[in-house]
Write a protein that holds these residues in place. Structure first.
Motif: not given
Lengths: 314, 186
Positions: B67-72
């Motif tokens: 999971i990338g930071s934006e999604a997280l």
């Protein structure tokens, strides 16, 4: 779905994406993996989904040929489908599927022409006027001959709302049942009241509710529609389940006849009255007219709009 | 011996403190750290609930490499907004009837939550929700995407969802004729 979550609880690596969207252009934007696409498409109405078959081959495979998807969709879109034949198209006798799930619930959408047959799909309701098949038994009401006999002063020996049954499986006449109210109405000297008595014959029609026969007794001029359910066939027990006030649809009730009536799973009633289709909600005691052309015949349709084949159970 | 004993006690204390913490720290694929309410995380995500129960939460940031930071950030934001808003019993009963129940409509704030997302962010969030076993968030995001598809022509769908048309002209015409009724506007 459950399985998917469980496998991830065990922290297994995510399943490799299957190419569900077909070939994509270079620098593609984010794409959905199959099972999420499945979840998204499940939410769309059947009509949208049929149109979306032409997006790409993988979508068509999912939307047109995957029984798992069709079943999941049917389970989540329980809005009733009806088969309808319209007066305007009666010359070519086409049968349409009507989807009652349209937004707002008021307007139905005629979505699909399913048959060019002789109208056998609508048999249950075309005949609801004088006969109806419920659970393998056909019920008939008294014939016009009855009326002639009365005119000629012959005592027919049975009451006006007498119901005859014919067992389809055993192919034999079963029994005649006394109707729920004839006796009380004709107890007096009905020669004086002949007009009413004649009306009674016109006001009777059949319907089906939860697999039981319904005798619909519609006094248009009194704005009352009584629904008598045959609770016990053997003992001939009738129960008046509904007595519906029809003032709100008065403009169309005076001269109209109930052509067919059946119950939906959610408890609402579908009433084919004259040329229009009404949905009656007993909870709110309201009628809603389904907007469509002049109706000739109507029946429930249990097939799926997603399947190419017409699953013809009416 | 003395020192070792002291160290053991310190370890013990730290463990207790960790168990008492009411947040967990999650680490995105690109190394960013996010704090999320432990209660909400456990309630909304079957995967995080499993990790919390199984003790595989890392105090220095539990790695979520998929999971990338934006999604997280969106996941954490959603969890924190959601904290205390849905009783867990409701979630449990919804998962039992999951396969046949009609879809639940998103709540107003959930609508707003996904409406503000870009197309890519929304798709990433669907995947994150799926990976973390967040049924409710998956519901909300899938609902949003289906809304984006509603009433669109196949051409528009291909454009919005970046799908290449792999049909021949003849095949398309065939489908159109077979399903002519579906192409009529109501």
């Amino acid at each position: 779905m459950e399985g998917r979550f469980e496998s991830q609880m065990a922290c297994s690596p995510p399943a490799k994406r299957r190419p569900t969207h077909g070939p994509t252009t270079a620098g593609a934007a984010a794409l959905l993996p199959t099972d999420m696409l499945f979840d998204v498409l499940l939410r769309l109405p059947a009509k949208d989904l049929c149109r979306l078959r032409s997006v790409c081959r993988p979508w068509r495979a999912l939307l047109a040929a995957d029984p798992l998807f069709a079943d999941a969709h049917a389970a989540r879109h329980r809005a009733p489908l009806l088969l309808a034949r319209f007066r305007s198209s009666s010359s070519d006798a086409r049968v349409h599927v009507v989807d009652l799930s349209s937004p707002g619930g008021a307007a139905a959408v005629v979505t699909r022409v399913v048959a060019t047959a002789d109208g056998s799909c609508g048999r249950a309701s075309t005949s609801g006027d004088s006969a109806v098949a419920v659970g393998g038994i056909v019920y008939f009401k008294v014939d016009k001959v009855y009326h002639s006999m009365l005119v000629e002063g012959v005592d027919p020996g049975i009451l006006m709302d007498c119901v005859f049954s014919f067992d389809l499986e055993r192919e034999q006449c079963w029994k005649e049942l006394d109707g729920p109210f004839g006796a009380s109405i004709v107890a007096g000297d009905y020669d004086d009241d002949f007009g009413d008595y004649h009306d009674l014959w016109n006001q009777l029609s059949f319907g089906e509710l939860r697999g039981s026969l319904v005798l619909v007794y519609f006094f248009g001029h009194r704005s009352v529609m009584d629904l008598w359910v045959l609770e016990d066939f053997e003992k001939g027990v009738w129960v008046k389940e509904f007595s519906i006030q029809t003032e709100s649809i008065l403009c169309m009730t005076e001269v109209c006849h109930v052509e067919a009536l059946f119950g939906l799973d959610d408890g609402r009633l579908v009433i084919h009255l004259g040329e229009v289709l009404l949905i009656y909600d007993s909870g709110t005691d309201t009628f809603e007219e389904v907007e469509m052309g002049p109706l000739d015949a109507v029946a429930m349709y249990t097939g799926s709009l997603l399947s190419s084949q017409l699953r013809n159970r009416v | 011996m003395e020192v070792d004993k002291g160290k053991g006690e310190a370890e013990e204390t730290r463990k207790v403190a960790e168990a008492d913490r009411d947040t967990v720290t999650l680490k995105s694929s690109d190394g960013k750290l996010f704090e999320v309410s432990k209660e909400a995380a456990a309630r909304l995500s079957t995967v995080l609930a499993g990790m919390i129960a199984g003790g595989s939460i890392d105090d220095n940031g539990t790695d979520l490499k998929q999971i990338g930071s934006e999604a997280l950030e969106n996941v954490v934001d959603y969890c924190n907004k959601h904290a205390n808003s849905i009783p867990s019993a409701a979630l449990i009963s919804s998962s039992i009837s999951f396969n046949t129940a009609p879809f639940k409509e998103p709540e107003e704030w959930e609508r707003k939550f996904v409406d503000r997302l870009s197309h890519d962010a929304l798709f990433d969030l669907v995947e994150a929700a799926n990976f973390l076993g967040m049924e409710r968030l998956l519901d909300v995001t899938c609902h949003k995407i289906s809304e984006m598809m509603k009433g669109k022509s196949p051409d528009q769908i291909r454009e919005v969802f970046n799908i290449k048309n792999d049909y021949t002209k003849e095949e398309l015409e065939e489908i159109r004729q077979e399903l002519a009724w579906a192409f009529y506007d109501d």
